[in-house]
Write a protein that holds these residues in place. Structure first.
Motif, mmCIF file in Angstrom:
data_model
loop_
_atom_site.group_PDB
_atom_site.id
_atom_site.type_symbol
_atom_site.label_atom_id
_atom_site.label_comp_id
_atom_site.label_asym_id
_atom_site.label_seq_id
_atom_site.Cartn_x
_atom_site.Cartn_y
_atom_site.Cartn_z
ATOM 1 N N TRP A 263 21.983 57.235 54.846
ATOM 2 C CA TRP A 263 23.384 57.317 54.480
ATOM 3 C C TRP A 263 23.637 58.487 53.533
ATOM 4 N N ILE B 127 28.968 46.021 57.661
ATOM 5 C CA ILE B 127 30.382 46.325 57.874
ATOM 6 C C ILE B 127 31.096 45.070 58.372
ATOM 7 N N CYS C 134 32.412 44.422 54.632
ATOM 8 C CA CYS C 134 33.479 45.420 54.516
ATOM 9 C C CYS C 134 34.768 44.973 55.201
ATOM 10 N N GLN D 69 35.489 55.851 48.355
ATOM 11 C CA GLN D 69 35.148 57.216 48.752
ATOM 12 C C GLN D 69 35.388 58.192 47.613
ATOM 13 N N CYS E 199 30.811 57.727 55.559
ATOM 14 C CA CYS E 199 30.538 56.618 56.468
ATOM 15 C C CYS E 199 29.314 56.971 57.297
ATOM 16 N N GLN F 274 39.136 56.745 59.292
ATOM 17 C CA GLN F 274 38.140 57.803 59.470
ATOM 18 C C GLN F 274 38.618 59.120 58.877
ATOM 19 N N ILE G 295 38.258 59.034 55.148
ATOM 20 C CA ILE G 295 36.853 59.185 54.767
ATOM 21 C C ILE G 295 36.445 60.651 54.845
#
Length: 192
Positions: A21, A66, A70, A95, A103, A165, A168
């Motif tokens: 990650w 997730i 999440c 973030q 992500c 997205q 992010i």
């Protein structure tokens, strides 16, 4: 007689996941994984296989997290619109604060061999989970009159996935929090 494994597989997998990650697949070497997990190379290969197989296990673990952690706030009761907004704001805060390094699935889709069917399957699973969680909240918001009921709930759910997205990516590009907040407000207003 076979030797007993001397490490906790789940702990090692969580440490490998965190390393992938943070650094990405290409920048993570097997030696990095050995150092991070504390598992010797032979045990690493015996338990997980090669780096690609370990990465697949990490992606699967990420999807589990997730799904269970999440996305849980999107699935709770109450106002669908409030759940959507709270979820996106919480994600944005994580973030911007640096708490989460973008992500993993976005990184995987951009950096890993796009021809890898295993990776593509994990990415598709991730997107489907996020879409489904948003879909439930959108339908609840429509039922409560918070979002017009004549709008296609599936399209709105996918729009929210794309919005998430984009936020992010924007945060990863180090755009200011004010820019991200403006984009989030515009996205939420577009639902109404």
């Amino acid at each position: 007689m076979a030797r007993t494994r001397e490490f906790d597989r789940d702990v090692a997998l969580d440490r490998a996941l965190r390393l992938f990650w943070l650094k990405g697949y290409d920048s993570t070497s097997m030696q990095n994984l050995v150092d991070e997990t504390g598992v010797n190379r032979a045990s690493m290969y015996a338990t997980f296989g090669n780096k690609h197989a370990l990465f697949q296990a990490a992606l699967q673990r990420y999807n589990e997290l997730i799904d269970t952690e999440c996305l849980a706030p999107l699935r709770e009761g109450g106002s669908g619109m409030a759940r959507i907004e709270a979820f996106l704001r919480t994600m944005l805060e994580a973030q911007v604060s640096g708490e989460h390094p973008a992500c993993l699935m976005l990184k995987a889709s951009l950096a890993v061999n796009p021809g890898s069917p295993e990776t593509r399957e994990q990415i598709d699973r991730y997107v489907a989970m996020v879409d489904e969680a948003f879909l439930g909240a959108v339908k609840d918001a429509q039922a409560a009159g918070e979002i017009p009921s004549d709008r296609d709930a599936g399209d709105l759910a996918r729009y929210l996935t794309y919005t998430m997205q984009a936020l992010i990516v924007s945060s990863a590009m180090r755009e200011s929090k004010a820019v991200a907040e403006t984009q989030l407000s515009l996205a939420l207003n577009a639902l109404r």
